[in-house]
Design an enzyme around this catalytic site. Structure first.
Site, PDB file in Angstrom:
ATOM      1  N   LYS A 150     -11.084  11.674  -8.531  1.00 34.66           N
ATOM      2  CA  LYS A 150     -10.749  12.067  -7.157  1.00 34.66           C
ATOM      3  C   LYS A 150     -11.429  13.370  -6.787  1.00 34.66           C
ATOM      4  CE  LYS A 150      -6.396   9.735  -6.191  1.00 34.66           C
ATOM      5  NZ  LYS A 150      -4.965   9.844  -6.107  1.00 34.66           N
ATOM      6  N   LYS A 183     -12.596  -0.313  -8.535  1.00 30.17           N
ATOM      7  CA  LYS A 183     -11.320  -0.964  -8.202  1.00 30.17           C
ATOM      8  C   LYS A 183     -11.105  -1.013  -6.688  1.00 30.17           C
ATOM      9  CE  LYS A 183      -8.205   2.906  -8.238  1.00 30.17           C
ATOM     10  NZ  LYS A 183      -6.986   3.560  -8.501  1.00 30.17           N
ATOM     11  N   LYS A 222      -7.477   2.138  -1.485  1.00 32.85           N
ATOM     12  CA  LYS A 222      -7.213   2.542  -0.096  1.00 32.85           C
ATOM     13  C   LYS A 222      -8.307   3.465   0.408  1.00 32.85           C
ATOM     14  CE  LYS A 222      -2.261   3.012  -1.052  1.00 32.85           C
ATOM     15  NZ  LYS A 222      -1.259   3.946  -1.512  1.00 32.85           N
TER      16      LYS A 222
HETATM   17  P1  TYM Z   1      -0.598   4.214  -5.619  1.00 24.79           P
HETATM   18  O1  TYM Z   1       0.111   4.272  -4.325  1.00 24.79           O
HETATM   19  O2  TYM Z   1      -1.984   4.744  -5.694  1.00 24.79           O
HETATM   20  O3  TYM Z   1      -0.616   2.731  -6.169  1.00 24.79           O
HETATM   21  C1  TYM Z   1       0.556   1.945  -6.138  1.00 24.79           C
HETATM   22  C2  TYM Z   1       0.495   0.863  -7.207  1.00 24.79           C
HETATM   23  O4  TYM Z   1      -0.600  -0.026  -6.971  1.00 24.79           O
HETATM   24  C3  TYM Z   1      -1.356  -0.170  -8.167  1.00 24.79           C
HETATM   25  N1  TYM Z   1      -2.767  -0.415  -7.816  1.00 24.79           N
HETATM   26  C4  TYM Z   1      -3.478  -1.456  -8.251  1.00 24.79           C
HETATM   27  N2  TYM Z   1      -3.161  -2.494  -9.059  1.00 24.79           N
HETATM   28  C5  TYM Z   1      -4.124  -3.419  -9.295  1.00 24.79           C
HETATM   29  N3  TYM Z   1      -5.384  -3.343  -8.764  1.00 24.79           N
HETATM   30  C6  TYM Z   1      -5.737  -2.319  -7.959  1.00 24.79           C
HETATM   31  N4  TYM Z   1      -6.958  -2.256  -7.443  1.00 24.79           N
HETATM   32  C7  TYM Z   1      -4.754  -1.303  -7.669  1.00 24.79           C
HETATM   33  N5  TYM Z   1      -4.774  -0.180  -6.912  1.00 24.79           N
HETATM   34  C8  TYM Z   1      -3.537   0.352  -7.021  1.00 24.79           C
HETATM   35  C9  TYM Z   1      -1.169   1.156  -8.904  1.00 24.79           C
HETATM   36  O5  TYM Z   1      -1.460   1.026 -10.279  1.00 24.79           O
HETATM   37  C10 TYM Z   1       0.277   1.441  -8.613  1.00 24.79           C
HETATM   38  O6  TYM Z   1       1.102   0.727  -9.521  1.00 24.79           O
HETATM   39  N6  TYM Z   1       0.522   7.189  -9.332  1.00 24.79           N
HETATM   40  C11 TYM Z   1       1.127   6.019  -8.714  1.00 24.79           C
HETATM   41  C12 TYM Z   1       2.360   6.371  -7.908  1.00 24.79           C
HETATM   42  C13 TYM Z   1       3.485   6.914  -8.728  1.00 24.79           C
HETATM   43  C14 TYM Z   1       4.212   6.223  -9.750  1.00 24.79           C
HETATM   44  C15 TYM Z   1       5.214   7.140 -10.177  1.00 24.79           C
HETATM   45  C16 TYM Z   1       4.104   4.963 -10.305  1.00 24.79           C
HETATM   46  C17 TYM Z   1       4.050   8.150  -8.598  1.00 24.79           C
HETATM   47  N7  TYM Z   1       5.078   8.295  -9.458  1.00 24.79           N
HETATM   48  C18 TYM Z   1       6.111   6.796 -11.196  1.00 24.79           C
HETATM   49  C19 TYM Z   1       4.999   4.627 -11.330  1.00 24.79           C
HETATM   50  C20 TYM Z   1       5.978   5.534 -11.761  1.00 24.79           C
HETATM   51  C21 TYM Z   1       0.064   5.324  -7.869  1.00 24.79           C
HETATM   52  O7  TYM Z   1      -0.981   5.050  -8.330  1.00 24.79           O
HETATM   53  O8  TYM Z   1       0.359   5.023  -6.600  1.00 24.79           O
END
Ligand code: TYM
Length: 343
Positions: free
Chosen positions: A121, A205, A208
């Protein structure tokens, strides 16, 4: 001296979160939301909307609450049932930030310096990034452990963050001679939807933040947009292979077959068996039809929830109260373990 159990022996709890930082896409659905739904019947589940994580990069204050409601709408539309699972916004519960501070004093700089997501990032601009972005994985550990979360459904990109959560839990238990106080949370990653790739580049990947909207299928896309994006998805000149070895060497094809498998609930091997030898002229329309069939009902329900702020707000407020009841005593125990003054 009373014997303390060496390993956590408390109840199991599923915890996960999604950031309110933009429209959700098919990767979020297959990597996270779909798993949430499959877990809620059999497990205690807490699904957070991680707005504190979202503000590690700039979020327009005029938009943040709306984005939070959008994620709640997506949870509900995907099938998360607020009668079975707790849904709430992270910023409403003080346990997250409090525990994150304690964990800042447990986690090591060297551990955070190894986090690839921060490096990706920040790129060459790490000096200009917020300290929050650097500290992001520590807050994530606090999220999970404030609930003594034992299982964490996430996409593959979160594997390293989950390893850090386990390291923090283990070091806390060890440093404070509190064996088994925190569980070492298990990531639930496996399955064909764990790593959905960009439709324009099978080696990065689906995200967003990709500047090309054609790289992803948003949960808000209509049937025509979905069909167009799949039609335009990058492939190669070959046909669908008949074996996993060849598939592994063709990232774009592998991604489309993976999406098909994840959406249909079949194994990749079954999809190959069905489509081996066929060109993309046949496979892409089948994939588009399947995607529309699975996503359109979610999109429609999301629209309904998005226009029902009161309903969403009531669910989030109830969820926050329920979440607070679980997390507050856990963080209070942490304060005692650390040894803070109290009357
Ligand atoms: P975020 O909002 O970036 O992503 C949310 C979830 O979507 C999954 N994800 C994907 N899975 C498969 N293929 C993709 N291309 C893809 N892009 C995103 C992410 O792995 C995630 O499960 N850091 C976390 C948010 C968070 C969290 C936590 C998760 C904050 N605290 C505690 C679990 C437990 C995240 O990536 O959010």
């Amino acid at each position: 001296m009373s014997e303390k159990p060496e390993i956590y022996s408390g109840p199991e709890r599923v915890f996960s979160g999604v950031q309110p930082s933009g429209a959700l896409h098919l990767g979020n659905y297959l990597g996270a939301l779909k798993k949430f739904v499959s877990l809620q019947d059999e497990h205690d589940c807490v699904f957070c909307i991680v707005d504190l994580h979202a503000i590690t990069v700039w979020q327009d204050p005029a938009d943040l609450a709306r984005q939070t409601r959008h994620i709640a709408a997506a949870y509900l539309a995907a099938g998360v049932d607020p009668k079975k699972a707790i849904i709430y916004p992270q910023s409403r519960i003080k346990a997250h930030t409090e525990l994150a501070w304690y964990f800042n004093c447990v986690a090591r700089m060297g551990w955070l310096n190894r986090m690839t997501q921060f490096k990706d990032k920040a790129g060459k601009n790490s000096e200009k990034m917020s300290i929050g972005l650097y500290d992001y994985p520590v807050l994530q550990a606090a999220d999970i452990l404030a609930f003594k979360g034992t299982h964490v459904p996430v996409g593959e990109d979160q594997k390293q963050h989950l390893e850090l959560s386990r390291d923090i839990a283990a070091k806390f238990n060890n440093d404070f001679n509190a064996p088994g106080f925190f569980p070492l949370p298990e990531p639930l990653i496996k399955g064909p939807g764990a790593r959905i790739m960009s439709l324009r580049d099978g080696t990065s990947k689906m995200s967003k933040s990709d500047p090309s909207d054609n790289s992803r299928i948003n949960l808000t896309d209509d049937a025509d947009q979905i069909a167009k994006k799949i039609r335009k998805a990058k492939t190669d000149a070959g046909v669908i292979p008949d074996n996993a070895e060849e598939l592994a060497e063709r990232p774009e094809v592998s991604n489309l077959v993976g999406i098909y498998a994840a959406l249909s609930g079949q194994s990749e091997a079954d999809v190959l068996k069905e489509y081996a030898g066929q060109g993309f002229g046949a496979f892409k329309p089948a994939l588009a039809d399947l995607t529309v069939a699975k996503i359109a009902p979610i999109t429609n329900l999301m629209k309904r929830y998005i226009s029902a702020d009161d309903e969403i707000d009531a669910i989030l407020a109830r969820g926050a109260d329920a979440a607070e009841e679980i997390a507050t005593p856990i963080v209070s125990d942490v304060r005692d373990i650390i040894g803070f003054w109290k009357v």
